[in-house]
Design a protein around this motif. Structure first.
Motif, PDB file in Angstrom:
ATOM      1  N   LYS A 229       0.811  -1.227   0.000  1.00 25.04           N
ATOM      2  CA  LYS A 229       0.000   0.000   0.000  1.00 25.04           C
ATOM      3  C   LYS A 229       0.841   1.272   0.000  1.00 25.04           C
ATOM      4  O   LYS A 229       0.506   2.246  -0.652  1.00 25.04           O
ATOM      5  CB  LYS A 229      -0.888   0.024   1.251  1.00 25.04           C
ATOM      6  N   ARG A 230       1.914   1.279   0.802  1.00 27.03           N
ATOM      7  CA  ARG A 230       2.644   2.525   1.055  1.00 27.03           C
ATOM      8  C   ARG A 230       3.917   2.667   0.234  1.00 27.03           C
ATOM      9  O   ARG A 230       4.452   3.762   0.083  1.00 27.03           O
ATOM     10  CB  ARG A 230       3.019   2.651   2.552  1.00 27.03           C
ATOM     11  N   LYS A 231       4.500   1.545  -0.199  1.00 28.28           N
ATOM     12  CA  LYS A 231       5.758   1.572  -0.970  1.00 28.28           C
ATOM     13  C   LYS A 231       6.881   2.296  -0.202  1.00 28.28           C
ATOM     14  O   LYS A 231       7.693   3.001  -0.800  1.00 28.28           O
ATOM     15  CB  LYS A 231       5.542   2.253  -2.341  1.00 28.28           C
ATOM     16  N   ARG A 232       6.890   2.146   1.122  1.00 29.15           N
ATOM     17  CA  ARG A 232       7.960   2.751   1.930  1.00 29.15           C
ATOM     18  C   ARG A 232       8.755   1.642   2.601  1.00 29.15           C
ATOM     19  O   ARG A 232       8.182   0.743   3.213  1.00 29.15           O
ATOM     20  CB  ARG A 232       7.371   3.663   3.037  1.00 29.15           C
ATOM     21  N   LYS A 233      10.087   1.747   2.503  1.00 26.51           N
ATOM     22  CA  LYS A 233      10.961   0.790   3.187  1.00 26.51           C
ATOM     23  C   LYS A 233      10.678   0.771   4.675  1.00 26.51           C
ATOM     24  O   LYS A 233      10.415   1.813   5.274  1.00 26.51           O
ATOM     25  CB  LYS A 233      12.419   1.223   3.010  1.00 26.51           C
ATOM     26  N   VAL A 234      10.784  -0.394   5.278  1.00 23.45           N
ATOM     27  CA  VAL A 234      10.620  -0.531   6.732  1.00 23.45           C
ATOM     28  C   VAL A 234      12.012  -0.577   7.363  1.00 23.45           C
ATOM     29  O   VAL A 234      12.946  -1.140   6.783  1.00 23.45           O
ATOM     30  CB  VAL A 234       9.850  -1.835   7.057  1.00 23.45           C
ATOM     31  N   THR A 235      12.154   0.041   8.533  1.00 24.46           N
ATOM     32  CA  THR A 235      13.413  -0.054   9.281  1.00 24.46           C
ATOM     33  C   THR A 235      13.239  -1.046  10.424  1.00 24.46           C
ATOM     34  O   THR A 235      12.253  -0.964  11.169  1.00 24.46           O
ATOM     35  CB  THR A 235      13.794   1.322   9.878  1.00 24.46           C
ATOM     36  N   TYR A 236      14.177  -1.972  10.548  1.00 27.48           N
ATOM     37  CA  TYR A 236      14.166  -2.895  11.693  1.00 27.48           C
ATOM     38  C   TYR A 236      15.204  -2.445  12.706  1.00 27.48           C
ATOM     39  O   TYR A 236      16.376  -2.272  12.364  1.00 27.48           O
ATOM     40  CB  TYR A 236      14.463  -4.330  11.253  1.00 27.48           C
ATOM     41  N   GLU A 237      14.746  -2.249  13.938  1.00 25.95           N
ATOM     42  CA  GLU A 237      15.649  -1.928  15.044  1.00 25.95           C
ATOM     43  C   GLU A 237      16.020  -3.262  15.691  1.00 25.95           C
ATOM     44  O   GLU A 237      15.148  -4.080  15.994  1.00 25.95           O
ATOM     45  CB  GLU A 237      14.944  -1.026  16.072  1.00 25.95           C
ATOM     46  N   TYR A 238      17.316  -3.457  15.921  1.00 32.98           N
ATOM     47  CA  TYR A 238      17.764  -4.786  16.349  1.00 32.98           C
ATOM     48  C   TYR A 238      18.968  -4.659  17.263  1.00 32.98           C
ATOM     49  O   TYR A 238      19.991  -4.098  16.875  1.00 32.98           O
ATOM     50  CB  TYR A 238      18.132  -5.592  15.098  1.00 32.98           C
ATOM     51  N   VAL A 239      18.826  -5.136  18.493  1.00 33.53           N
ATOM     52  CA  VAL A 239      19.956  -5.177  19.431  1.00 33.53           C
ATOM     53  C   VAL A 239      20.487  -6.604  19.458  1.00 33.53           C
ATOM     54  O   VAL A 239      19.704  -7.557  19.478  1.00 33.53           O
ATOM     55  CB  VAL A 239      19.523  -4.762  20.855  1.00 33.53           C
ATOM     56  N   VAL A 240      21.800  -6.744  19.449  1.00 32.74           N
ATOM     57  CA  VAL A 240      22.402  -8.080  19.571  1.00 32.74           C
ATOM     58  C   VAL A 240      22.920  -8.254  21.005  1.00 32.74           C
ATOM     59  O   VAL A 240      23.760  -7.478  21.458  1.00 32.74           O
ATOM     60  CB  VAL A 240      23.547  -8.275  18.557  1.00 32.74           C
ATOM     61  N   TRP A 241      22.363  -9.264  21.703  1.00 32.31           N
ATOM     62  CA  TRP A 241      22.756  -9.522  23.091  1.00 32.31           C
ATOM     63  C   TRP A 241      23.562 -10.814  23.195  1.00 32.31           C
ATOM     64  O   TRP A 241      23.289 -11.783  22.482  1.00 32.31           O
ATOM     65  CB  TRP A 241      21.520  -9.685  23.986  1.00 32.31           C
ATOM     66  N   GLU A 242      24.490 -10.807  24.101  1.00 37.59           N
ATOM     67  CA  GLU A 242      25.323 -11.977  24.368  1.00 37.59           C
ATOM     68  C   GLU A 242      24.444 -13.135  24.850  1.00 37.59           C
ATOM     69  O   GLU A 242      23.641 -12.975  25.775  1.00 37.59           O
ATOM     70  CB  GLU A 242      26.297 -11.566  25.478  1.00 37.59           C
ATOM     71  N   GLY A 243      24.586 -14.269  24.178  1.00 35.52           N
ATOM     72  CA  GLY A 243      23.891 -15.475  24.634  1.00 35.52           C
ATOM     73  C   GLY A 243      22.405 -15.530  24.316  1.00 35.52           C
ATOM     74  O   GLY A 243      21.732 -16.504  24.661  1.00 35.52           O
ATOM     75  N   ILE A 244      21.886 -14.491  23.659  1.00 33.80           N
ATOM     76  CA  ILE A 244      20.444 -14.475  23.353  1.00 33.80           C
ATOM     77  C   ILE A 244      20.211 -14.569  21.847  1.00 33.80           C
ATOM     78  O   ILE A 244      19.462 -15.426  21.372  1.00 33.80           O
ATOM     79  CB  ILE A 244      19.771 -13.212  23.946  1.00 33.80           C
ATOM     80  N   ASN A 245      20.866 -13.688  21.096  1.00 31.34           N
ATOM     81  CA  ASN A 245      20.652 -13.675  19.639  1.00 31.34           C
ATOM     82  C   ASN A 245      21.960 -13.355  18.900  1.00 31.34           C
ATOM     83  O   ASN A 245      21.958 -12.632  17.906  1.00 31.34           O
ATOM     84  CB  ASN A 245      19.572 -12.645  19.272  1.00 31.34           C
ATOM     85  N   ASP A 246      23.073 -13.910  19.416  1.00 29.11           N
ATOM     86  CA  ASP A 246      24.393 -13.559  18.853  1.00 29.11           C
ATOM     87  C   ASP A 246      25.006 -14.675  18.012  1.00 29.11           C
ATOM     88  O   ASP A 246      26.190 -14.638  17.684  1.00 29.11           O
ATOM     89  CB  ASP A 246      25.356 -13.150  19.986  1.00 29.11           C
ATOM     90  N   LYS A 247      24.195 -15.675  17.640  1.00 28.82           N
ATOM     91  CA  LYS A 247      24.735 -16.793  16.864  1.00 28.82           C
ATOM     92  C   LYS A 247      24.482 -16.593  15.365  1.00 28.82           C
ATOM     93  O   LYS A 247      23.549 -15.883  14.982  1.00 28.82           O
ATOM     94  CB  LYS A 247      24.072 -18.102  17.317  1.00 28.82           C
ATOM     95  N   PRO A 248      25.279 -17.245  14.520  1.00 27.25           N
ATOM     96  CA  PRO A 248      25.031 -17.155  13.069  1.00 27.25           C
ATOM     97  C   PRO A 248      23.595 -17.537  12.694  1.00 27.25           C
ATOM     98  O   PRO A 248      23.009 -16.937  11.797  1.00 27.25           O
ATOM     99  CB  PRO A 248      26.047 -18.141  12.481  1.00 27.25           C
ATOM    100  N   SER A 249      23.008 -18.517  13.411  1.00 28.41           N
ATOM    101  CA  SER A 249      21.629 -18.932  13.075  1.00 28.41           C
ATOM    102  C   SER A 249      20.632 -17.791  13.326  1.00 28.41           C
ATOM    103  O   SER A 249      19.617 -17.670  12.625  1.00 28.41           O
ATOM    104  CB  SER A 249      21.224 -20.167  13.891  1.00 28.41           C
ATOM    105  N   ASP A 250      20.931 -16.925  14.318  1.00 30.81           N
ATOM    106  CA  ASP A 250      20.068 -15.765  14.579  1.00 30.81           C
ATOM    107  C   ASP A 250      20.167 -14.763  13.436  1.00 30.81           C
ATOM    108  O   ASP A 250      19.163 -14.191  12.992  1.00 30.81           O
ATOM    109  CB  ASP A 250      20.475 -15.085  15.894  1.00 30.81           C
ATOM    110  N   ALA A 251      21.392 -14.550  12.974  1.00 31.33           N
ATOM    111  CA  ALA A 251      21.604 -13.610  11.868  1.00 31.33           C
ATOM    112  C   ALA A 251      20.964 -14.134  10.584  1.00 31.33           C
ATOM    113  O   ALA A 251      20.360 -13.378   9.819  1.00 31.33           O
ATOM    114  CB  ALA A 251      23.105 -13.365  11.679  1.00 31.33           C
ATOM    115  N   GLU A 252      21.084 -15.448  10.357  1.00 30.99           N
ATOM    116  CA  GLU A 252      20.457 -16.056   9.168  1.00 30.99           C
ATOM    117  C   GLU A 252      18.936 -15.871   9.206  1.00 30.99           C
ATOM    118  O   GLU A 252      18.303 -15.604   8.187  1.00 30.99           O
ATOM    119  CB  GLU A 252      20.783 -17.566   9.101  1.00 30.99           C
ATOM    120  N   ALA A 253      18.364 -16.006  10.399  1.00 29.27           N
ATOM    121  CA  ALA A 253      16.905 -15.838  10.547  1.00 29.27           C
ATOM    122  C   ALA A 253      16.512 -14.395  10.239  1.00 29.27           C
ATOM    123  O   ALA A 253      15.485 -14.137   9.600  1.00 29.27           O
ATOM    124  CB  ALA A 253      16.468 -16.226  11.961  1.00 29.27           C
ATOM    125  N   LEU A 254      17.336 -13.447  10.680  1.00 30.36           N
ATOM    126  CA  LEU A 254      17.045 -12.038  10.382  1.00 30.36           C
ATOM    127  C   LEU A 254      17.121 -11.783   8.881  1.00 30.36           C
ATOM    128  O   LEU A 254      16.246 -11.124   8.309  1.00 30.36           O
ATOM    129  CB  LEU A 254      18.008 -11.111  11.138  1.00 30.36           C
TER     130      LEU A 254
END
Length: 276
Positions: free
Chosen positions: A184-209
């Motif tokens: 509808k809007r044709k506007r890029k979305v921005t994702y805000e993303y913090v990387v935390w130790e032991g929570i989302n710092d693995k390659p599999s987390d980055a691949e999912a993003l």
């Protein structure tokens, strides 16, 4: 009202409301822009585990004038302290803007009106944890401002463990809403993303993003984490951030590592908790 200024120039305002409640707003100066970060609620009901505002619980929604006045005050400070105009507004202070939708929209109408502050809507960004039905409503309403999503994880179990909203608004729901928004809007979305130790710092987390980023045209801000008192969350090391950035950029996703400002006065992202 009280004001604190950081060593990096950032200004935090504690704004006392008519009923004695307090919200915070922040002026963030950089070389090219001056940004107002404003609040939409007193406290917040969403309980994101890493955020100081979540500990306040939600007291009430701000009315349109209370939102508008934060921006007007920061515009004055911008001229007074920096001799430059306010250039950008982000709804990234206290509260979830899409849970106070009608008042946020009314405030934005006044901010962008020639009779108000006459700011271009494209200089405004509304940030949400990702309330799918409200993203769809915004698209239907034909809003002209930008959309940012506090994502922080692109795997449901991880995201639900830090952001309870993900139990009722899953990543699949969010992706469908964002596709609708983009169609509808044709506007890029921005994702805000913090990387935390032991929570989302693995390659599999980055691949999912990376996979999530393929739903709609987007850009990613990897945000430096600002610890809160007794916080169990720790910023991941530089290697993890660079791993994310390399993977995303090598796949054509614009990615920036955002250094936080105003940390020394608890004015940075996720730190607003009325401690002044």
């Amino acid at each position: 009202d009280t004001m604190q200024q950081s060593a990096d120039g950032t200004i935090k305002n504690a704004v006392k409301l008519h009923d004695g409640l307090v919200v915070e707003s922040v002026l963030i100066p950089t070389e090219k822009r001056i940004t107002a970060c404003v609040s939409s609620q007193v406290g917040c009901s969403l309980g994101c585990k890493f955020c100081a505002t979540a500990r306040l619980k939600r007291m009430r929604n701000l009315n349109p004038d209370e939102i508008y006045d934060q921006v007007a005050a920061i515009r004055q400070q911008s001229e007074l302290f920096f001799g430059r105009p306010l250039t950008n507004i982000v709804f990234m202070g206290m509260g979830e803007p899409l849970l106070n939708y009608s008042n946020v929209i009314a405030a934005i109408e006044k901010i962008t009106s020639p009779h108000g502050l006459n700011m271009a809507a494209k200089r405004l960004t509304v940030s949400t944890v990702g309330i799918a039905k409200m993203i769809i409503k915004m698209a239907d309403d034909g809003v002209k401002f930008n959309l940012a999503v506090s994502l922080h994880a692109a795997l449901n179990p991880t995201r639900s463990s830090i952001m309870p909203i993900n139990d009722t608004n899953t990543l699949e729901d969010l992706a469908e809403a964002l596709k609708y928004w983009y169609a509808k809007r044709k506007r890029k979305v921005t994702y805000e993303y913090v990387v935390w130790e032991g929570i989302n710092d693995k390659p599999s987390d980055a691949e999912a993003l990376l996979k999530f980023c393929k739903h709609v045209p987007c850009k990613v801000n990897l945000i430096e984490y600002n610890p809160i008192e007794d916080g169990e969350f720790r910023q991941a090391g530089d290697a993890a951030l660079q791993m994310y950035q390399h993977l995303l950029e090598s796949n054509g996703i614009t990615t920036r590592i955002r250094k936080s400002r105003g940390k020394d006065i608890d004015a940075a992202c996720g730190q607003l908790a009325n401690k002044t």
